[in-house]
Enzyme design. Structure first.
Site, mmCIF file in Angstrom:
data_model
loop_
_atom_site.group_PDB
_atom_site.id
_atom_site.type_symbol
_atom_site.label_atom_id
_atom_site.label_comp_id
_atom_site.label_asym_id
_atom_site.label_seq_id
_atom_site.Cartn_x
_atom_site.Cartn_y
_atom_site.Cartn_z
ATOM 1 N N ARG A 160 15.393 44.401 18.130
ATOM 2 C CA ARG A 160 16.239 43.837 17.791
ATOM 3 C C ARG A 160 15.962 42.267 19.106
ATOM 4 O O ARG A 160 16.689 41.144 18.583
ATOM 5 C CB ARG A 160 17.748 44.124 18.391
ATOM 6 C CG ARG A 160 18.019 45.649 16.724
ATOM 7 C CD ARG A 160 18.161 44.515 15.727
ATOM 8 N NE ARG A 160 17.690 45.611 14.790
ATOM 9 C CZ ARG A 160 18.409 45.797 13.577
ATOM 10 N NH1 ARG A 160 19.858 45.343 13.571
ATOM 11 N NH2 ARG A 160 18.361 46.517 12.603
ATOM 12 N N ARG B 78 7.144 49.020 29.473
ATOM 13 C CA ARG B 78 8.228 50.178 28.695
ATOM 14 C C ARG B 78 9.094 50.717 27.282
ATOM 15 O O ARG B 78 9.778 50.814 26.723
ATOM 16 C CB ARG B 78 9.373 51.315 29.338
ATOM 17 C CG ARG B 78 8.963 51.916 30.992
ATOM 18 C CD ARG B 78 10.114 52.847 31.588
ATOM 19 N NE ARG B 78 9.359 53.056 32.568
ATOM 20 C CZ ARG B 78 9.857 54.310 32.971
ATOM 21 N NH1 ARG B 78 10.317 55.946 32.057
ATOM 22 N NH2 ARG B 78 9.967 55.429 34.294
ATOM 23 N N ARG C 101 27.043 42.278 25.991
ATOM 24 C CA ARG C 101 26.305 43.008 25.046
ATOM 25 C C ARG C 101 25.905 42.918 23.356
ATOM 26 O O ARG C 101 27.648 42.128 23.073
ATOM 27 C CB ARG C 101 26.777 44.358 25.513
ATOM 28 C CG ARG C 101 26.104 45.750 25.130
ATOM 29 C CD ARG C 101 26.613 47.278 24.867
ATOM 30 N NE ARG C 101 26.696 47.965 23.947
ATOM 31 C CZ ARG C 101 26.104 48.334 23.070
ATOM 32 N NH1 ARG C 101 24.845 47.827 23.337
ATOM 33 N NH2 ARG C 101 26.743 49.287 22.529
ATOM 34 N N SER D 75 25.523 47.929 18.015
ATOM 35 C CA SER D 75 26.589 48.622 17.190
ATOM 36 C C SER D 75 27.972 49.541 17.570
ATOM 37 O O SER D 75 27.643 49.719 18.422
ATOM 38 C CB SER D 75 25.912 49.415 16.112
ATOM 39 O OG SER D 75 25.366 50.218 17.191
ATOM 40 N N ASP E 176 29.416 52.439 11.933
ATOM 41 C CA ASP E 176 29.631 53.607 10.895
ATOM 42 C C ASP E 176 31.068 54.032 11.548
ATOM 43 O O ASP E 176 31.850 53.655 12.196
ATOM 44 C CB ASP E 176 28.870 55.228 11.515
ATOM 45 C CG ASP E 176 28.401 55.008 13.481
ATOM 46 O OD1 ASP E 176 27.874 54.416 13.994
ATOM 47 O OD2 ASP E 176 29.354 55.703 13.282
HETATM 48 N N1 HPA Z 1 29.309 56.585 19.170
HETATM 49 C C1 HPA Z 1 28.810 56.343 20.042
HETATM 50 N N2 HPA Z 1 27.907 55.321 19.859
HETATM 51 C C2 HPA Z 1 27.224 55.040 18.451
HETATM 52 C C3 HPA Z 1 28.320 55.045 17.548
HETATM 53 C C4 HPA Z 1 28.501 56.700 17.497
HETATM 54 O O1 HPA Z 1 29.325 56.786 16.452
HETATM 55 N N3 HPA Z 1 27.678 54.043 16.657
HETATM 56 C C5 HPA Z 1 26.835 53.246 17.106
HETATM 57 N N4 HPA Z 1 27.571 53.620 18.512
#
Ligand code: HPA
Length: 234
Positions: free
Chosen positions: A24, A43, A87, A90, A204
């Site tokens: 990304r 790395r 940062r 997601s 999510d």
């Molecule tokens: N849990 C922890 N970290 C995350 C999640 C999650 O559901 N989704 C994206 N990063």
């Protein structure tokens, strides 16, 4: 040159965007910056430096979780003079009003432990975002038309979590979403007098079980990169 960053001192800009995923970092640098060059591949944790609207910017993968992010942020601050660290990542939604693709800007972050816990000992330190970045990021997100939530998040050490009771308490106390890096970023920034922020998109949802399909993640990620850049140079 540090243990984890194989670059010269002036290879990094004072402003560093930190996605978890090194690919990304590559995509964001190639998509949004000019005059881009790769400055790290130790790395496979790729780092790039270029310019945005004439301003020098670096984009460095942080890896997943606070121990990994802590290594890169310590080295960026101590050895490469980073001053503004944002940062972009997601998170999982934890409130019914927080929907997939929404933006969460973390005003503060809750955790059980961070890599800094052993230093802070009995202190229940409250990591918080830099106000100038937070304010500018909210304005940039709203200008973009992104549905934006500002508040507390949970920086967890476990993605595969076996404590539903803990998530229930977080939700009950208004925590917006869960991710795995911001608490340590904010704590290190406080210790070293730097500015930090976390801009997150909801990928999510813990209550509904929904998840953003992988082909739609790129657009949300691009919005976050722009919000972070606009906030950094507001
Ligand atoms: N849990 C922890 N970290 C995350 C999640 C999650 O559901 N989704 C994206 N990063």
């Amino acid at each position: 040159m540090t243990v984890h960053i194989g670059a010269e001192k002036n290879d990094y800009a004072e402003t560093v965007l930190l996605p978890g995923d090194p690919y990304r970092a590559k995509w964001a640098a190639e998509t949004f910056l000019k005059d881009v060059r790769q400055v790290n591949n130790v790395r496979g944790m790729l780092g790039f430096t270029g310019t945005w609207n004439g301003n020098p910017v670096s984009i460095q993968g942080s890896g997943m979780g606070m121990p990994s992010l802590s290594i890169y942020v310590n080295e960026l601050i101590r050895d490469f003079d980073a001053k503004t660290l944002i940062r972009i990542g997601s998170c999982g939604g934890m409130q019914p009003q927080v929907k997939i693709r929404d933006v969460i800007i973390a005003m503060t972050t809750t955790s059980i432990t961070t890599p800094s816990s052993s230093i802070l000992r009995e202190l229940n330190f409250a990591p918080c975002a830099d106000w100038s970045l937070l304010h500018a990021a909210v304005q940039a997100a709203e200008t973009k038309g992104a549905t934006t939530h500002v508040g507390n998040i949970f920086s967890t050490d476990t993605f595969y979590d076996e404590r539903p009771d803990l998530n229930e308490q977080m939700t009950r106390h208004g925590v917006l979403g869960v991710e795995m890096e911001a608490a340590e970023l904010y704590t290190l920034a406080a210790r070293h007098n730097c500015r930090a922020l976390a801009v997150l998109t909801v990928s999510d949802h813990l209550q509904t079980g929904e998840a953003l399909p992988s082909d739609q993640r790129e657009r949300s990620f691009g919005d976050m990169v722009e919000i972070a850049l606009e906030a950094a140079f507001a």
